[in-house]
Design an enzyme around this catalytic site. Structure first.
Site, PDB file in Angstrom:
ATOM      1  N   GLU A 129       0.925  -1.205   0.103  1.00 26.46           N
ATOM      2  CA  GLU A 129       0.077   0.010  -0.027  1.00 26.46           C
ATOM      3  C   GLU A 129       0.845   1.094   0.004  1.00 26.46           C
ATOM      4  O   GLU A 129       2.194   1.114   0.232  1.00 26.46           O
ATOM      5  CB  GLU A 129      -0.986   0.040   1.256  1.00 26.46           C
ATOM      6  CG  GLU A 129      -1.933  -1.362   1.275  1.00 26.46           C
ATOM      7  CD  GLU A 129      -2.718  -1.310   2.511  1.00 26.46           C
ATOM      8  OE1 GLU A 129      -2.801  -0.181   3.185  1.00 26.46           O
ATOM      9  OE2 GLU A 129      -3.435  -2.272   2.730  1.00 26.46           O
ATOM     10  N   ALA A 132       2.404   1.416   3.277  1.00 28.54           N
ATOM     11  CA  ALA A 132       3.019   0.082   3.947  1.00 28.54           C
ATOM     12  C   ALA A 132       3.778  -0.622   2.647  1.00 28.54           C
ATOM     13  O   ALA A 132       2.955  -1.385   2.014  1.00 28.54           O
ATOM     14  CB  ALA A 132       1.567  -0.793   4.315  1.00 28.54           C
ATOM     15  N   ARG A 246      11.634 -13.847  -2.829  1.00 27.67           N
ATOM     16  CA  ARG A 246      12.950 -13.247  -3.057  1.00 27.67           C
ATOM     17  C   ARG A 246      13.887 -13.922  -3.821  1.00 27.67           C
ATOM     18  O   ARG A 246      14.740 -13.438  -4.355  1.00 27.67           O
ATOM     19  CB  ARG A 246      13.621 -12.901  -1.678  1.00 27.67           C
ATOM     20  CG  ARG A 246      12.850 -11.582  -1.130  1.00 27.67           C
ATOM     21  CD  ARG A 246      13.186 -11.423   0.256  1.00 27.67           C
ATOM     22  NE  ARG A 246      12.491 -10.132   0.840  1.00 27.67           N
ATOM     23  CZ  ARG A 246      12.077 -10.119   1.926  1.00 27.67           C
ATOM     24  NH1 ARG A 246      12.148 -11.016   2.871  1.00 27.67           N
ATOM     25  NH2 ARG A 246      11.291  -9.061   2.532  1.00 27.67           N
ATOM     26  N   GLU A 366      10.043  -6.880  -3.670  1.00 26.97           N
ATOM     27  CA  GLU A 366       9.992  -7.985  -2.876  1.00 26.97           C
ATOM     28  C   GLU A 366      11.214  -7.570  -1.673  1.00 26.97           C
ATOM     29  O   GLU A 366      11.896  -8.479  -1.055  1.00 26.97           O
ATOM     30  CB  GLU A 366      10.679  -9.465  -3.456  1.00 26.97           C
ATOM     31  CG  GLU A 366       9.706  -9.551  -4.864  1.00 26.97           C
ATOM     32  CD  GLU A 366       8.157 -10.040  -3.940  1.00 26.97           C
ATOM     33  OE1 GLU A 366       8.075 -10.226  -2.972  1.00 26.97           O
ATOM     34  OE2 GLU A 366       7.443  -9.833  -4.906  1.00 26.97           O
ATOM     35  N   THR A 368      13.503  -3.826  -0.580  1.00 27.75           N
ATOM     36  CA  THR A 368      14.782  -3.392  -1.004  1.00 27.75           C
ATOM     37  C   THR A 368      15.788  -3.743  -0.582  1.00 27.75           C
ATOM     38  O   THR A 368      16.080  -4.714   0.472  1.00 27.75           O
ATOM     39  CB  THR A 368      14.660  -1.907  -0.673  1.00 27.75           C
ATOM     40  OG1 THR A 368      14.852  -1.741   0.810  1.00 27.75           O
ATOM     41  CG2 THR A 368      13.484  -1.166  -0.898  1.00 27.75           C
TER      42      THR A 368
END
Length: 385
Positions: A129, A132, A246, A366, A368
């Site tokens: 979001e 988020a 990841r 996914e 930083t």
């Protein structure tokens, strides 16, 4: 850990490479211009028919049961041909794994065959979001129980493949009074329901062929049976699946970086300056050697993380290490490849400038690179602080 791929894993890897060379690479530049969508969807259906949309899904639900190592190898090969297609495959597999992990039998038998078969061109992972992103526990999307239904209100951003996804896994707060991260639940939601509005695709720097949309939920009613897993336990699900995602992103980055270096290496054997092939210049040789070495190390880190997950071992930290290293070194590989090609690398006639744009996001989505370092450091220091 066995470093050599099994016969089945090699077959999947080779199939992915052949498909990438014959079907994905020829359409990659067209997709980058926001064209060729019909070909993209046709390729997604073909990949589903080949078993690539449920690589770690059980056969009884239409999956391939090939495992996480095969998934990583496949995403790497697909990304060599087209990063936009590879990310769609990666996220769709991610959604399928969520449903398999926490869905009930009815949810699994309803949705997994549709995803794995290609009936759904893709599936969407609705977590992020505007407030988020790196902190998903701060989400504000709400789901309120109303009789035999849940009513969802909120907005999710940066949702891969949203406009042609058949279904979404959606996270929403169901208990606003619970401690942060404790009152979040997970739902399976059909695309096309009343109250779902999907924005036009974002105009992105790279991976432009992959649709990235805002998904708005306004009084969207879903049946009570749409809840996946236990109410209030959705954040644990999200954290676990992000770790698995990841591996996909790191594998995708690796494929882009390898494709860029391969292209630059071939160019070094053709381009002449000072009456010699530029491949004979030691400075460029060392640049190439360093980047290939780094990508091979990235491949081994990814294989370790994939193997850990496949064996049911703890894999969160190894996945963060692999994603961090693979994405950063793939960025370096693309920029080094572009530098080797000089001015030609900057021209859109060649694929290097597209690869440099495509790879940039891998160190952002996914989680930083900075978030990966936080995760890794937290694990390293857990017994000391």
């Amino acid at each position: 850990m066995e470093l050599a791929l099994t016969e089945e894993q090699l077959m999947i890897k080779d199939t992915a490479r052949q498909f990438a060379d014959s079907e994905l690479a020829p359409n990659a530049a067209t997709l980058d211009e926001h064209e060729g969508r019909d070909k993209l969807l046709a390729n997604l259906r073909a990949l589903a028919e080949l078993g690539f949309m449920g690589l770690n899904v059980e056969a009884q639900y239409g999956g391939t049961e090939a495992g996480v190592v095969a998934f990583s190898a496949a995403i790497t090969e697909l990304a060599r041909g087209c990063a936009s297609t590879a990310v769609t495959v990666s996220v769709t597999n991610m959604v399928a794994e969520v449903i398999q992990a926490v869905g009930n039998e009815d949810q699994k038998t309803t949705y997994l065959p549709r995803i794995c078969s290609g009936e759904y061109p893709a599936a969407g992972f609705c977590l992020t979001e505007s407030g988020a992103g790196s902190d998903p526990a701060a989400m504000r999307t709400r789901a309120v129980r109303d009789g035999d239904e849940w009513v969802i209100n909120g907005s999710k951003i940066y949702i891969t493949s949203a406009e042609y996804a058949g279904c979404f896994v959606v996270w929403a707060v169901t208990d606003p009074d619970a401690p942060k991260g404790k009152g979040i639940s997970c739902f399976i939601v059909d695309n096309g329901l009343a109250g779902i509005d999907i924005s036009k695709p974002e105009d992105k720097m790279g991976q432009r062929g992959s649709a990235t949309n805002v998904v708005n939920f306004t009084d969207c009613r879903v049946p009570a049976s749409a809840l996946m897993g236990q109410e209030g336990q959705g954040f644990k699900v999200a954290v676990g699946e992000l770790a698995g995602g990841r591996i996909g992103v790191g594998s995708l980055a690796l494929g882009i970086g390898q494709a860029a270096l391969d292209y630059a290496r071939d160019y070094m054997g053709e381009r002449e300056q000072f009456n010699a092939k530029i491949g004979s210049f030691q400075g460029l040789q060392w640049m190439l050697a360093d980047r290939y070495t780094e990508l091979e190390a990235a491949r081994l880190l990814l294989m370790q993380a994939a193997w850990n997950k496949q064996q049911g071992l703890e894999f969160g930290t190894s996945a963060s290490m692999a994603k961090l290293f693979a994405s950063e070194k793939a960025n370096d590989a693309c920029y080094s490849a572009l530098q080797i090609m000089g001015g030609a690398g900057y021209i859109r006639e060649y694929p290097l400038e597209r690869m440099a744009r495509d790879v940039r996001i891998t160190s952002i989505y996914e989680g930083t690179s900075e978030i990966q370092r936080v995760i890794i450091a937290r694990d390293l220091l857990k017994n000391t602080l």
